[in-house]
Design an enzyme around this catalytic site. Sequence first.
Site, PDB file in Angstrom:
ATOM      1  N   HIS A   1     -60.169 -48.034 -25.797  1.00 23.72           N
ATOM      2  CA  HIS A   1     -60.337 -48.915 -26.527  1.00 23.72           C
ATOM      3  C   HIS A   1     -60.931 -47.880 -27.262  1.00 23.72           C
ATOM      4  CE1 HIS A   1     -64.340 -50.790 -27.833  1.00 23.72           C
ATOM      5  NE2 HIS A   1     -65.206 -50.155 -27.850  1.00 23.72           N
TER       6      HIS A   1
ATOM      7  N   ASN B   1     -64.301 -51.170 -34.731  1.00 24.71           N
ATOM      8  CA  ASN B   1     -64.402 -51.201 -32.475  1.00 24.71           C
ATOM      9  C   ASN B   1     -64.473 -52.850 -32.244  1.00 24.71           C
ATOM     10  OD1 ASN B   1     -65.801 -51.849 -30.269  1.00 24.71           O
ATOM     11  ND2 ASN B   1     -66.804 -50.500 -30.338  1.00 24.71           N
TER      12      ASN B   1
ATOM     13  N   CYS C   1     -67.352 -53.818 -23.956  1.00 20.83           N
ATOM     14  CA  CYS C   1     -65.753 -53.686 -24.369  1.00 20.83           C
ATOM     15  C   CYS C   1     -65.252 -52.900 -23.468  1.00 20.83           C
ATOM     16  CB  CYS C   1     -66.467 -52.091 -25.886  1.00 20.83           C
ATOM     17  SG  CYS C   1     -67.605 -52.327 -27.315  1.00 20.83           S
TER      18      CYS C   1
HETATM   19  N1  COA Z   1     -73.534 -43.016 -43.757  1.00 19.38           N
HETATM   20  C1  COA Z   1     -74.212 -41.962 -44.502  1.00 19.38           C
HETATM   21  N2  COA Z   1     -74.639 -40.956 -43.401  1.00 19.38           N
HETATM   22  C2  COA Z   1     -75.322 -41.631 -41.860  1.00 19.38           C
HETATM   23  C3  COA Z   1     -74.693 -42.976 -41.383  1.00 19.38           C
HETATM   24  C4  COA Z   1     -73.621 -43.206 -42.592  1.00 19.38           C
HETATM   25  N3  COA Z   1     -72.967 -44.521 -42.454  1.00 19.38           N
HETATM   26  N4  COA Z   1     -75.187 -42.788 -40.495  1.00 19.38           N
HETATM   27  C5  COA Z   1     -75.792 -42.227 -40.159  1.00 19.38           C
HETATM   28  N5  COA Z   1     -75.794 -41.417 -41.328  1.00 19.38           N
HETATM   29  C6  COA Z   1     -76.420 -39.783 -41.189  1.00 19.38           C
HETATM   30  C7  COA Z   1     -78.029 -40.190 -40.024  1.00 19.38           C
HETATM   31  O1  COA Z   1     -78.789 -40.760 -40.223  1.00 19.38           O
HETATM   32  C8  COA Z   1     -77.796 -38.560 -40.227  1.00 19.38           C
HETATM   33  O2  COA Z   1     -78.852 -38.609 -41.117  1.00 19.38           O
HETATM   34  P1  COA Z   1     -80.175 -37.203 -40.660  1.00 19.38           P
HETATM   35  O3  COA Z   1     -79.164 -35.859 -40.519  1.00 19.38           O
HETATM   36  O4  COA Z   1     -79.983 -37.285 -42.651  1.00 19.38           O
HETATM   37  O5  COA Z   1     -81.007 -37.427 -40.007  1.00 19.38           O
HETATM   38  C9  COA Z   1     -76.836 -38.201 -39.461  1.00 19.38           C
HETATM   39  O6  COA Z   1     -76.217 -39.151 -40.632  1.00 19.38           O
HETATM   40  C10 COA Z   1     -75.901 -37.632 -38.214  1.00 19.38           C
HETATM   41  O7  COA Z   1     -76.763 -38.863 -37.661  1.00 19.38           O
HETATM   42  P2  COA Z   1     -75.222 -38.644 -36.277  1.00 19.38           P
HETATM   43  O8  COA Z   1     -75.773 -40.419 -35.890  1.00 19.38           O
HETATM   44  O9  COA Z   1     -75.651 -37.554 -35.849  1.00 19.38           O
HETATM   45  O10 COA Z   1     -74.039 -38.443 -37.306  1.00 19.38           O
HETATM   46  P3  COA Z   1     -72.811 -38.460 -36.301  1.00 19.38           P
HETATM   47  O11 COA Z   1     -71.787 -37.639 -36.617  1.00 19.38           O
HETATM   48  O12 COA Z   1     -73.220 -38.708 -34.102  1.00 19.38           O
HETATM   49  O13 COA Z   1     -72.019 -40.184 -36.562  1.00 19.38           O
HETATM   50  C11 COA Z   1     -71.509 -41.973 -35.881  1.00 19.38           C
HETATM   51  C12 COA Z   1     -72.721 -41.309 -35.737  1.00 19.38           C
HETATM   52  C13 COA Z   1     -72.106 -43.963 -34.962  1.00 19.38           C
HETATM   53  C14 COA Z   1     -69.852 -41.793 -36.645  1.00 19.38           C
HETATM   54  C15 COA Z   1     -70.869 -41.119 -33.866  1.00 19.38           C
HETATM   55  O14 COA Z   1     -72.534 -41.064 -32.855  1.00 19.38           O
HETATM   56  C16 COA Z   1     -70.359 -42.501 -33.711  1.00 19.38           C
HETATM   57  O15 COA Z   1     -69.330 -42.947 -34.186  1.00 19.38           O
HETATM   58  N6  COA Z   1     -71.033 -42.180 -32.035  1.00 19.38           N
HETATM   59  C17 COA Z   1     -69.950 -43.533 -31.197  1.00 19.38           C
HETATM   60  C18 COA Z   1     -70.458 -44.759 -31.649  1.00 19.38           C
HETATM   61  C19 COA Z   1     -69.350 -45.497 -30.305  1.00 19.38           C
HETATM   62  O16 COA Z   1     -68.359 -45.515 -30.201  1.00 19.38           O
HETATM   63  N7  COA Z   1     -69.962 -46.410 -29.698  1.00 19.38           N
HETATM   64  C20 COA Z   1     -69.264 -47.789 -29.163  1.00 19.38           C
HETATM   65  C21 COA Z   1     -69.051 -47.353 -28.030  1.00 19.38           C
HETATM   66  S1  COA Z   1     -68.318 -48.782 -27.326  1.00 19.38           S
END
Ligand code: COA
Length: 322
Positions: free
Chosen positions: A249, A279, A113
């Site tokens: 980004h 993204n 990215c």
């Molecule tokens: N819909 C519903 N629930 C979801 C889900 C979705 N699409 N994706 C994950 N979950 C669930 C998980 O399974 C988890 O459930 P559990 O507690 O029963 O295990 C719960 O939501 C929390 O998961 P978590 O990964 O801790 O959520 P989060 O608040 O961190 O959100 C992201 C997940 C991916 C949205 C977040 O971590 C994020 O945006 N991270 C940065 C990613 C990024 O920008 N990457 C590129 C960088 S260049």
Amino acid sequence: MNHARIIGTGGHLPEKVLTNADLEQRIETTAEWIVERTGVEERHIAAPGETTCDLAEHASRRALEAAGLEPSDIDLIVLGTTTPDHVFPSVATQLQHRLGCPGGPAFDVQAVCTGFVYALDIADRFIRTGAARRALVVGADTFTRIIDWRDRGTCILFGDGAGAVVLEAADKPGIIDSRLGADGRYKELLWVPAGVSSGYDQTRQNAAFVEMRGSEVFKVAVTTLKDIAEQILTANRMTVADVDWLIPHQANRRILAATAKRLGLPEGRMVDCVRTHGNTSAASVPLALDVAVRDGRIQRGDTLLLEGFGGGFTWGAVLLTY
Ligand code: COA
């Protein structure tokens, strides 16, 4: 002529739009959950057969048109991508061929990215040393091709697209400063385990797709985006108050909001296209730049701070006068 300045921008998004309602049909999620956690409402998806080079060509032609130049005016192409059409040749060489401007150097940069920010830094150095006079700098990805559509933790975030700028030699900046960085210890927080040299592990169903430890990526991204902004501003005796537009980004809305808050930058001075782009990896920064240039928010003379962050991890910042 030992500076480089942006004289044209362009962007392109594939026609097909995938909404959160569409995703509700595919995976166990809700539109509300996706919007609340990521800010993404829809993303664009390349059609079957539509490649990274196709998207890059559209964006490049728009940037050239905005610059008032012909492809033959270009003597360097640097293109950031993680999803090239082929293992080789590079997308940049094929883009050069399609545009019809052979002869100058053309190469891809792989910084996920941060690809566009790396490419911009490199092209700026070519121009400042006199090795190039007019460069086409592109960020283009069909990232959804390496997404596992069964993985609800990743497929909600990403979209496809391309953005481009034309850089030209100038007497004054233009690009004021740029800083790049990387730390490979974070490899497994965000990666595709499969590869040409390491091979495809047939025993792992998702071995050719993006794997991500989302919450851990989130923390490093916010800290890094804040730190690199402060470092480049301090090095140039500037503060956040001097920045007219922050173009980070477009990883997700919460990362953008947390970065702006930690920097003390009003969100109204940050370009945010996450809602409709998702993204788009290397395309995210030049696409956001192009949107804000074309809708008139960014004006000539504005001070811009561009920031990238991606797998590796890689990161980078470019400070410039538009
Ligand atoms: N819909 C519903 N629930 C979801 C889900 C979705 N699409 N994706 C994950 N979950 C669930 C998980 O399974 C988890 O459930 P559990 O507690 O029963 O295990 C719960 O939501 C929390 O998961 P978590 O990964 O801790 O959520 P989060 O608040 O961190 O959100 C992201 C997940 C991916 C949205 C977040 O971590 C994020 O945006 N991270 C940065 C990613 C990024 O920008 N990457 C590129 C960088 S260049």
